[in-house]
Design an enzyme around this catalytic site. Sequence first.
Site, PDB file in Angstrom:
ATOM      1  N   HIS A 284     -56.802  46.077  10.629  1.00 24.48           N
ATOM      2  CA  HIS A 284     -55.465  45.345  11.169  1.00 24.48           C
ATOM      3  C   HIS A 284     -55.169  44.260   9.994  1.00 24.48           C
ATOM      4  O   HIS A 284     -56.024  43.868   9.316  1.00 24.48           O
ATOM      5  CB  HIS A 284     -55.789  44.685  12.420  1.00 24.48           C
ATOM      6  CG  HIS A 284     -55.637  45.576  13.627  1.00 24.48           C
ATOM      7  ND1 HIS A 284     -55.929  45.258  14.825  1.00 24.48           N
ATOM      8  CD2 HIS A 284     -55.142  46.881  13.894  1.00 24.48           C
ATOM      9  CE1 HIS A 284     -55.726  46.305  15.692  1.00 24.48           C
ATOM     10  NE2 HIS A 284     -55.092  47.376  15.035  1.00 24.48           N
TER      11      HIS A 284
ATOM     12  N   HIS B 250     -59.956  33.355  16.526  1.00 25.38           N
ATOM     13  CA  HIS B 250     -58.837  34.397  16.846  1.00 25.38           C
ATOM     14  C   HIS B 250     -58.033  33.695  17.764  1.00 25.38           C
ATOM     15  O   HIS B 250     -57.913  34.239  18.873  1.00 25.38           O
ATOM     16  CB  HIS B 250     -59.068  35.668  16.986  1.00 25.38           C
ATOM     17  CG  HIS B 250     -58.268  36.788  16.708  1.00 25.38           C
ATOM     18  ND1 HIS B 250     -57.503  37.387  17.559  1.00 25.38           N
ATOM     19  CD2 HIS B 250     -58.049  37.412  15.370  1.00 25.38           C
ATOM     20  CE1 HIS B 250     -56.708  38.341  17.141  1.00 25.38           C
ATOM     21  NE2 HIS B 250     -57.043  38.320  15.853  1.00 25.38           N
TER      22      HIS B 250
ATOM     23  N   ASP C  12     -62.225  41.424  16.065  1.00 25.32           N
ATOM     24  CA  ASP C  12     -61.305  41.522  17.363  1.00 25.32           C
ATOM     25  C   ASP C  12     -62.114  42.531  18.294  1.00 25.32           C
ATOM     26  O   ASP C  12     -62.731  43.580  17.799  1.00 25.32           O
ATOM     27  CB  ASP C  12     -59.843  42.218  17.064  1.00 25.32           C
ATOM     28  CG  ASP C  12     -59.174  40.977  16.264  1.00 25.32           C
ATOM     29  OD1 ASP C  12     -59.729  40.304  16.113  1.00 25.32           O
ATOM     30  OD2 ASP C  12     -58.252  41.515  15.904  1.00 25.32           O
TER      31      ASP C  12
ATOM     32  N   ASP D 225     -53.696  41.571   9.711  1.00 25.56           N
ATOM     33  CA  ASP D 225     -54.167  40.146   9.824  1.00 25.56           C
ATOM     34  C   ASP D 225     -55.677  39.789   9.425  1.00 25.56           C
ATOM     35  O   ASP D 225     -55.805  38.894   9.382  1.00 25.56           O
ATOM     36  CB  ASP D 225     -53.779  39.598  11.208  1.00 25.56           C
ATOM     37  CG  ASP D 225     -54.581  40.135  12.525  1.00 25.56           C
ATOM     38  OD1 ASP D 225     -54.919  41.665  12.297  1.00 25.56           O
ATOM     39  OD2 ASP D 225     -55.086  39.406  13.356  1.00 25.56           O
TER      40      ASP D 225
HETATM   41 ZN   LIG Z   1     -56.824  40.096  14.589  1.00 31.81          ZN
HETATM   42 ZN   LIG Z   2     -57.322  43.572  15.328  1.00 29.78          ZN
END
Ligand SMILES: [Zn+2]
Ligand SMILES: [Zn+2]
Length: 303
Positions: free
Chosen positions: A63, A270, A212, A65
């Site tokens: 991802h 996060h 994540d 980010d």
């Molecule tokens: Zn993330």
């Molecule tokens: Zn993610």
Amino acid sequence: MFEITFLGTAASVPSTSRGLSSLLVEHGRQRFMIDCGEGTQRQLMASGLGFRRLDTILLTHGHLDHLLGLGGLAGTLNLWRATERLAIHAGPAPLRLARRLLEDVVWPDASPRLALEWRELAPGPFVTGPELTVSAFPVRHAAPDCFGFLFEETPRRHLIAERLDALGVPAGGERGRLAHGEAVTLPDGRRVEPEEVMGSERIGRRVAVVGDTESTDDLLEHVRGVDLLVIEATFLDQDRDKAKARSHLTVGQATALARDAGVGELWLNHQSPRYPAGAVEREARAGFGNVHVAADFDRVTVG
Ligand SMILES: [Zn+2]
Ligand SMILES: [Zn+2]
């Protein structure tokens, strides 16, 4: 001994106080950057840690980010000749994405001076040295080929300070040699054997970092008994439906994992800007005693 520095602790979008995902794990002279969200190179400058010996980047998943800062950071490492090589470790899909970013966008026409090494992760150890082993383990999240990371020191017997002091072993080189199992001769001619100053227990610290994730049952075996666990906790329990829909954890799920796994210290990462100050911390403390909500530039030592 490990030192962990949080460089970016925001979920999905940065805020004025939180950069996008990145943290640094240091063990001796080895440095591992985990994830490299947009703006990471500036966070690294602000942290005072500098760019030297930064030659290994691990990506939890693809991802943006978590990886968009890779282009800028690699460009600066190349420009400043801060390192001769940069190894990027990731699962197959995020590795392809990172490679496109650097080869097609950052250096489309010419190769950098920096030697780029693309290392595809599979479950199991991928760094094996005399002092440290780093392993990858699979993580479930709304992206292909996600991994978490386990850092394990090779267990060693440690010096006992009181015995060193009692025998008059000066601070410095002699203690270092004893720690490596060598006998030393003191300035007054006495000989000290390692057996005289070492404890019997073998100690090796263990640190786990999970990016994540949407589940914890699959992580339990990998993080069991670690001294420190870093894991995401994007939502409060009141928003568990949103957490599930977006493939993230709640604070309650993260703290339950820490309890079940017998973790020493838990750091929640996060963080979403949607909650008022202190809300995540309150919920976290109700679930696990030794818990911290990570802020940018927090630094923690495990040793
Ligand atoms: Zn993330
Ligand atoms: Zn993610």
